[in-house]
Design a protein around this motif. Structure first.
Motif, PDB file in Angstrom:
ATOM      1  N   SER A   1      43.056  37.442  32.995  1.00  0.00           N
ATOM      2  CA  SER A   1      44.163  37.969  33.800  1.00  0.00           C
ATOM      3  C   SER A   1      44.787  36.837  34.604  1.00  0.00           C
ATOM      4  O   SER A   1      44.203  35.760  34.751  1.00  0.00           O
ATOM      5  CB  SER A   1      43.682  39.078  34.729  1.00  0.00           C
ATOM      6  N   ILE A   2      45.972  37.075  35.140  1.00  0.00           N
ATOM      7  CA  ILE A   2      46.667  36.072  35.933  1.00  0.00           C
ATOM      8  C   ILE A   2      46.034  35.984  37.317  1.00  0.00           C
ATOM      9  O   ILE A   2      45.782  37.006  37.967  1.00  0.00           O
ATOM     10  CB  ILE A   2      48.159  36.421  36.052  1.00  0.00           C
ATOM     11  N   SER A   3      45.759  34.776  37.771  1.00  0.00           N
ATOM     12  CA  SER A   3      45.166  34.574  39.095  1.00  0.00           C
ATOM     13  C   SER A   3      46.232  34.751  40.176  1.00  0.00           C
ATOM     14  O   SER A   3      47.312  34.170  40.097  1.00  0.00           O
ATOM     15  CB  SER A   3      44.557  33.172  39.202  1.00  0.00           C
ATOM     16  N   VAL A   4      45.913  35.573  41.170  1.00  0.00           N
ATOM     17  CA  VAL A   4      46.833  35.803  42.286  1.00  0.00           C
ATOM     18  C   VAL A   4      46.069  35.712  43.596  1.00  0.00           C
ATOM     19  O   VAL A   4      44.847  35.889  43.639  1.00  0.00           O
ATOM     20  CB  VAL A   4      47.527  37.182  42.196  1.00  0.00           C
ATOM     21  N   ASN A   5      46.811  35.441  44.695  1.00  0.00           N
ATOM     22  CA  ASN A   5      46.194  35.483  46.020  1.00  0.00           C
ATOM     23  C   ASN A   5      46.331  36.884  46.598  1.00  0.00           C
ATOM     24  O   ASN A   5      46.810  37.804  45.919  1.00  0.00           O
ATOM     25  CB  ASN A   5      46.803  34.410  46.939  1.00  0.00           C
ATOM     26  N   ARG A   6      45.944  37.058  47.851  1.00  0.00           N
ATOM     27  CA  ARG A   6      45.990  38.389  48.460  1.00  0.00           C
ATOM     28  C   ARG A   6      47.413  38.918  48.583  1.00  0.00           C
ATOM     29  O   ARG A   6      47.633  40.115  48.715  1.00  0.00           O
ATOM     30  CB  ARG A   6      45.313  38.357  49.827  1.00  0.00           C
ATOM     31  N   GLY A   7      48.384  38.020  48.517  1.00  0.00           N
ATOM     32  CA  GLY A   7      49.782  38.430  48.562  1.00  0.00           C
ATOM     33  C   GLY A   7      50.383  38.625  47.187  1.00  0.00           C
ATOM     34  O   GLY A   7      51.603  38.798  47.060  1.00  0.00           O
ATOM     35  N   LEU A   8      49.542  38.579  46.124  1.00  0.00           N
ATOM     36  CA  LEU A   8      49.934  38.793  44.740  1.00  0.00           C
ATOM     37  C   LEU A   8      50.812  37.670  44.183  1.00  0.00           C
ATOM     38  O   LEU A   8      51.484  37.840  43.170  1.00  0.00           O
ATOM     39  CB  LEU A   8      50.649  40.147  44.570  1.00  0.00           C
ATOM     40  N   ARG A   9      50.807  36.505  44.839  1.00  0.00           N
ATOM     41  CA  ARG A   9      51.498  35.339  44.306  1.00  0.00           C
ATOM     42  C   ARG A   9      50.585  34.604  43.325  1.00  0.00           C
ATOM     43  O   ARG A   9      49.383  34.483  43.546  1.00  0.00           O
ATOM     44  CB  ARG A   9      51.897  34.375  45.427  1.00  0.00           C
ATOM     45  N   THR A  10      51.187  34.087  42.276  1.00  0.00           N
ATOM     46  CA  THR A  10      50.441  33.271  41.324  1.00  0.00           C
ATOM     47  C   THR A  10      50.386  31.837  41.852  1.00  0.00           C
ATOM     48  O   THR A  10      50.854  31.549  42.961  1.00  0.00           O
ATOM     49  CB  THR A  10      51.129  33.292  39.949  1.00  0.00           C
ATOM     50  N   THR A  11      49.833  30.936  41.066  1.00  0.00           N
ATOM     51  CA  THR A  11      49.801  29.527  41.468  1.00  0.00           C
ATOM     52  C   THR A  11      51.187  28.894  41.437  1.00  0.00           C
ATOM     53  O   THR A  11      51.370  27.791  41.945  1.00  0.00           O
ATOM     54  CB  THR A  11      48.847  28.732  40.560  1.00  0.00           C
ATOM     55  N   ASN A  12      52.151  29.545  40.827  1.00  0.00           N
ATOM     56  CA  ASN A  12      53.562  29.202  40.986  1.00  0.00           C
ATOM     57  C   ASN A  12      54.102  30.152  42.055  1.00  0.00           C
ATOM     58  O   ASN A  12      54.286  31.343  41.800  1.00  0.00           O
ATOM     59  CB  ASN A  12      54.320  29.391  39.665  1.00  0.00           C
ATOM     60  N   ARG A  13      54.343  29.682  43.250  1.00  0.00           N
ATOM     61  CA  ARG A  13      54.623  30.562  44.380  1.00  0.00           C
ATOM     62  C   ARG A  13      55.907  31.362  44.232  1.00  0.00           C
ATOM     63  O   ARG A  13      56.149  32.288  44.994  1.00  0.00           O
ATOM     64  CB  ARG A  13      54.670  29.743  45.672  1.00  0.00           C
TER      65      ARG A  13
END
Length: 348
Positions: A162-174
């Motif tokens: 799956s695509i990695s996201v932070n707690r704000g649902l942003r990927t490593t491309n902000r």
């Protein structure tokens, strides 16, 4: 053949049915939770590979439509749910006539007769046997659709499919968000809806957002239904903290008695100070009743709030208030409280 440019974008490509690496499966015309609804004739014998929510829902439904149904599951059926609650569901499914084979793996799949299927299963001792059917439903879960998205070119990381996201649902491309099943975690339509609301606030209005998976309820739509929100009893026990369990059975609810739906219970996990940590409900209308507890957890309410509202009589939802009252009923045996009550009685 169109190129679309945007300041920000959202990836919401959803999931696809997962196919287990069972020998021979790739050469068989199997069904999934998507294609099974295209059938126009009732399967005479349905073999279901997978005992999760999708597998058990469709197994029970097809049995009640008159199909012979066998479920094969490598682990415990409904393993992600509260074991005590899942046992009630599985007992009913077996009473309906579904054959549930747990603790076996699919060792091979081959054609059988005219359009039929033969599934070889192997138990923990290595012993094999064959289960035959007219149709095979593969219900081994769902995997995020990330193939062909060009994630590497966009600088977007993926992990565990799956695509990695932070707690704000942003990927490593902000500038790129990922929501729903493609972002991993709980795979439910209402999770994608919840994610969409967060992303709109973040992308359009620049508001800070944080995903909170503890407030996500889930429901297994068997009969009886099985619903949960927050932490389970096992989760809290594993954390080593103190907690209390509040319960109320459907059998003590007048509406359930009137409708002959007395199988089930509510189980609420609370901290010693009354913070609501989680709730599990198994029984009729569990998916509707759990919403009250989802609201309570998302709003950070304590168990006192669940005793203060007035529940209309007779409704199944009364079990929520009955369970909540149990938090205070134990205090009536407190020696100091009994002394205070005795003192108050002396005043008339």
């Amino acid at each position: 053949d169109h190129e679309i440019r945007a300041r920000r974008s959202v990836t919401a490509t959803g999931p696809a049915p997962a196919a287990p690496p069972s020998p021979g499966l790739a050469d068989m015309p199997d069904l999934t939770n998507e294609t099974i609804f295209e059938l126009r004739r009732r399967p005479s014998q349905l073999v279901v590979s997978g005992g999760g929510p999708i597998g058990m829902e469709l197994a029970q439904a097809h049995r009640r439509l008159g199909c012979e149904v066998t479920v094969v599951e490598m682990f415990a059926p409904l393993a992600k749910d509260d074991p005590e609650a899942a046992a009630i569901v599985l007992d009913q499914i077996r009473r309906d006539g579904v054959v549930v084979r747990a603790g076996v793996k699919v060792a091979g799949v081959r054609a059988q007769g005219k359009g039929g299927v033969a599934v070889t299963i192997e138990n923990e001792n290595g012993e094999e046997e064959t289960v035959t059917g007219s149709h095979l439903l593969v219900a081994a879960g769902r995997r995020p659709n990330i193939d062909g998205l060009g994630l590497d070119e966009a600088g977007i990381a993926a992990a565990k499919g799956s695509i990695s996201v932070n707690r704000g649902l942003r990927t490593t491309n902000r500038r790129v968000y990922a929501i729903g099943d493609v972002a991993g975690g709980l795979q439910f339509t209402h999770v994608a809806n919840y994610h969409a609301g967060l992303v709109i606030r973040s992308a359009l209005f620049r508001l800070p957002v944080r995903e909170n998976r503890n407030i996500i309820p889930w429901v297994t739509y068997t009969d009886p239904e099985l619903a949960h929100v927050g932490l389970s009893e096992g989760d809290v026990a594993a954390q080593g903290g103190k907690f209390r369990i509040l319960r109320w059975p459907y059998a003590e609810n007048d509406r359930a008695q009137a409708e002959r739906a007395t199988d089930g219970f509510i189980k609420v996990i609370v901290s010693p100070r009354g913070k609501i940590l989680g709730a599990t409900i198994v029984g009729r209308g569990a998916g509707e009743i759990i919403q009250l507890w989802a609201l309570a957890i998302s709003a950070g309410l304590k168990i006192k709030a669940m005793t203060a509202f007035v529940s209309p009589y007779p409704t199944l939802s009364e079990i929520s208030k009955r369970a909540a009252i149990g938090f205070y009923s134990q205090g009536l045996t407190n020696p100091w409280l009994r002394r205070i009550l005795s003192l108050l009685r002396s005043f008339g």
